[in-house]
Design an enzyme around this catalytic site. Structure first.
Site, PDB file in Angstrom:
ATOM      1  NE  ARG A 236       3.804   5.848  -6.835  1.00 40.99           N
ATOM      2  CZ  ARG A 236       3.216   5.759  -5.644  1.00 40.99           C
ATOM      3  NH1 ARG A 236       1.992   6.231  -5.474  1.00 40.99           N
ATOM      4  NH2 ARG A 236       3.868   5.241  -4.614  1.00 40.99           N
ATOM      5  CG  HIS A 297       0.696  11.485  -3.762  1.00 40.23           C
ATOM      6  ND1 HIS A 297       1.571  11.064  -4.724  1.00 40.23           N
ATOM      7  CD2 HIS A 297       0.375  10.359  -3.062  1.00 40.23           C
ATOM      8  CE1 HIS A 297       1.794   9.772  -4.603  1.00 40.23           C
ATOM      9  NE2 HIS A 297       1.060   9.315  -3.599  1.00 40.23           N
TER      10      HIS A 297
HETATM   11  P1  NAD Z   1      -1.345  -4.196  -4.693  1.00 40.96           P
HETATM   12  O1  NAD Z   1       0.035  -4.647  -5.023  1.00 40.96           O
HETATM   13  O2  NAD Z   1      -2.061  -4.808  -3.538  1.00 40.96           O
HETATM   14  O3  NAD Z   1      -2.279  -4.365  -5.986  1.00 40.96           O
HETATM   15  C1  NAD Z   1      -1.905  -3.998  -7.267  1.00 40.96           C
HETATM   16  C2  NAD Z   1      -2.673  -4.884  -8.251  1.00 40.96           C
HETATM   17  O4  NAD Z   1      -2.464  -4.391  -9.574  1.00 40.96           O
HETATM   18  C3  NAD Z   1      -2.218  -6.347  -8.229  1.00 40.96           C
HETATM   19  O5  NAD Z   1      -3.330  -7.206  -8.017  1.00 40.96           O
HETATM   20  C4  NAD Z   1      -1.603  -6.555  -9.617  1.00 40.96           C
HETATM   21  O6  NAD Z   1      -1.780  -7.885 -10.110  1.00 40.96           O
HETATM   22  C5  NAD Z   1      -2.407  -5.535 -10.418  1.00 40.96           C
HETATM   23  N1  NAD Z   1      -1.825  -5.166 -11.708  1.00 40.96           N
HETATM   24  C6  NAD Z   1      -0.525  -5.128 -12.079  1.00 40.96           C
HETATM   25  N2  NAD Z   1      -0.436  -4.742 -13.366  1.00 40.96           N
HETATM   26  C7  NAD Z   1      -1.702  -4.546 -13.807  1.00 40.96           C
HETATM   27  C8  NAD Z   1      -2.273  -4.135 -15.050  1.00 40.96           C
HETATM   28  N3  NAD Z   1      -1.499  -3.871 -16.113  1.00 40.96           N
HETATM   29  N4  NAD Z   1      -3.617  -4.008 -15.134  1.00 40.96           N
HETATM   30  C9  NAD Z   1      -4.412  -4.280 -14.087  1.00 40.96           C
HETATM   31  N5  NAD Z   1      -3.924  -4.702 -12.883  1.00 40.96           N
HETATM   32  C10 NAD Z   1      -2.594  -4.809 -12.757  1.00 40.96           C
HETATM   33  O7  NAD Z   1      -1.245  -2.615  -4.537  1.00 40.96           O
HETATM   34  P2  NAD Z   1      -2.226  -1.654  -3.723  1.00 40.96           P
HETATM   35  O8  NAD Z   1      -1.820  -1.605  -2.298  1.00 40.96           O
HETATM   36  O9  NAD Z   1      -3.635  -1.952  -4.074  1.00 40.96           O
HETATM   37  O10 NAD Z   1      -1.792  -0.234  -4.337  1.00 40.96           O
HETATM   38  C11 NAD Z   1      -2.001   0.077  -5.708  1.00 40.96           C
HETATM   39  C12 NAD Z   1      -1.196   1.324  -6.034  1.00 40.96           C
HETATM   40  O11 NAD Z   1      -1.765   2.435  -5.351  1.00 40.96           O
HETATM   41  C13 NAD Z   1       0.263   1.304  -5.549  1.00 40.96           C
HETATM   42  O12 NAD Z   1       1.116   0.646  -6.473  1.00 40.96           O
HETATM   43  C14 NAD Z   1       0.597   2.775  -5.428  1.00 40.96           C
HETATM   44  O13 NAD Z   1       1.183   3.212  -6.643  1.00 40.96           O
HETATM   45  C15 NAD Z   1      -0.763   3.435  -5.244  1.00 40.96           C
HETATM   46  N6  NAD Z   1      -0.904   4.124  -3.944  1.00 40.96           N
HETATM   47  C16 NAD Z   1      -1.218   5.443  -3.927  1.00 40.96           C
HETATM   48  C17 NAD Z   1      -1.369   6.094  -2.703  1.00 40.96           C
HETATM   49  C18 NAD Z   1      -1.742   7.564  -2.605  1.00 40.96           C
HETATM   50  O14 NAD Z   1      -1.597   8.159  -1.536  1.00 40.96           O
HETATM   51  N7  NAD Z   1      -2.253   8.187  -3.646  1.00 40.96           N
HETATM   52  C19 NAD Z   1      -1.170   5.394  -1.520  1.00 40.96           C
HETATM   53  C20 NAD Z   1      -0.863   4.026  -1.585  1.00 40.96           C
HETATM   54  C21 NAD Z   1      -0.732   3.397  -2.809  1.00 40.96           C
END
Ligand code: NAD
Length: 334
Positions: A236, A297
């Site tokens: 994000r 994105h």
């Molecule tokens: P997920 O929930 O499986 O994993 C997120 C991880 O981040 C968790 O393990 C959590 O403990 C950790 N976390 C939380 N706060 C943290 C911090 N301060 N420092 C380090 N780690 C921390 O999520 P995911 O499926 O892996 O997705 C991650 C992010 O990717 C989503 O939240 C979304 O914003 C983004 N995303 C982007 C796209 C895109 O098209 N660009 C698509 C899907 C997801």
């Protein structure tokens, strides 16, 4: 029959949703514009709305939806930072998201950006098309033997880490909820935030946007980073302080930055603005750096991810109509 107003629809969304919903149970109203408090009244008559990352479901917008009989806000994405969940709860609106879809789509895009940026493929492509076959300025570095730092070892971060281990990189990771069993299996080392910043040649962000993670990468973090390091963000935009990033790029300390997301992407990303004057001065500045690579994105944009997203969204819309359970893990408020 559930009438569903789908906001910010693109042709690929429509195609995937229609394919997943084959049959008559859903009456779709596809809208190309985004959902905001101003456009919410156009959902009148719908029991559900379907949103994407740049729709803006704040309190006023949700109140306008609830007033018009909407009962379900179905996000067709994982992140939910654009929905006021407290307001939704108070208004008794069910909010669902897509908890899991191909994490490979996003992880592979992060690695594609890293490879392209490091080996200057974006510049080489343009040069060669102009019959400029010079290699000056295109020197990259071997990933093999270098160190990568992964912020967030959730579904996506874990896959990025595994791919980078496959390149022969040392992988450090930080997550407040570590997964030592997985790390041991893949030779990944958990470390603190300052070690990640200080030792990594490549830093990649895979954390959700929350009040705590906003500007996770700011002036101090950028100063602590190894000179010449590459920063990747496919999560994000607001995880990075854009002003501080521009200063770090101007100082020449950063090796490069690849972004699939941008702090102020709403109204810009996903749109064709090629005939207009870009009004966002910070994005315009970022686009002038030779070592910045930006995609709009698109990390989620694979056939597999689109069908996963459409399948979960349709299952939740049907659950609303039939009064059955929503997809496991997808309910944010009920
Ligand atoms: P997920 O929930 O499986 O994993 C997120 C991880 O981040 C968790 O393990 C959590 O403990 C950790 N976390 C939380 N706060 C943290 C911090 N301060 N420092 C380090 N780690 C921390 O999520 P995911 O499926 O892996 O997705 C991650 C992010 O990717 C989503 O939240 C979304 O914003 C983004 N995303 C982007 C796209 C895109 O098209 N660009 C698509 C899907 C997801």
């Amino acid at each position: 029959m559930i009438t569903t107003a789908v906001f910010d629809t693109k042709p690929y969304d429509q195609e995937a949703l229609l394919r997943a919903a084959a049959g008559p149970a859903i009456d779709w109203r596809f809208q190309e514009f985004r959902l905001t408090a101003e456009t919410a009244p156009l959902a009148a008559g719908a029991q559900a709305v379907c949103l994407f990352v740049n729709d803006h479901a704040d309190r006023a917008c949700l109140a306008a939806l609830a007033e018009r009989g909407v009962r379900l806000v179905a996000l067709r994405c994982t992140g939910f930072n654009n929905v006021d969940l407290d307001a939704a709860r108070a208004l008794k609106l069910v909010v669902t998201r897509v908890p899991v879809y191909s994490p490979y789509a996003v992880a592979e895009h992060a690695v594609a950006l890293l490879l392209a940026l490091n080996r200057k493929i974006h510049r080489a492509f343009n040069r060669v098309r102009e019959l400029n076959f010079s290699l000056n300025g295109l020197v990259g570095f071997d990933l093999h033997g270098k160190t990568a730092g992964i912020f967030g070892t959730g579904k996506i971060g874990r896959i990025v880490a595994q791919i980078l281990r496959g390149f022969g990189m040392r992988v450090l990771a930080y997550d407040p909820v570590p997964n030592p069993e997985w790390a041991g299996r893949h030779g990944v080392e958990y470390a603190d935030v300052s070690s990640l910043a200080g030792f990594s040649d490549v830093l990649s962000l895979h954390v959700p946007l929350t009040p705590e993670t906003r500007h996770l990468i700011r002036a101090e973090t950028l100063e602590a980073m190894k000179p010449g390091a590459i920063l990747i963000n496919v999560s994000r935009g607001a995880l990075i302080d854009t002003k501080a990033l521009i200063q770090a790029l101007k100082s020449g300390r950063l090796g490069g930055v690849a972004l699939d997301v941008y702090e102020e992407e709403e109204g810009i990303f996903f749109e064709d603005l090629s005939g207009q004057v870009l009004q966002d001065d910070e994005l315009a500045r970022l686009l002038t750096f030779p070592n910045v690579l930006i995609t709009s994105h698109q990390a989620f944009l694979t056939h597999e991810a689109l069908s996963d997203i459409a399948r979960t969204t349709v299952a939740n819309l049907r659950a609303l109509g039939e009064g059955t359970a929503f997809v496991e893990g997808s309910v944010l408020t009920c």
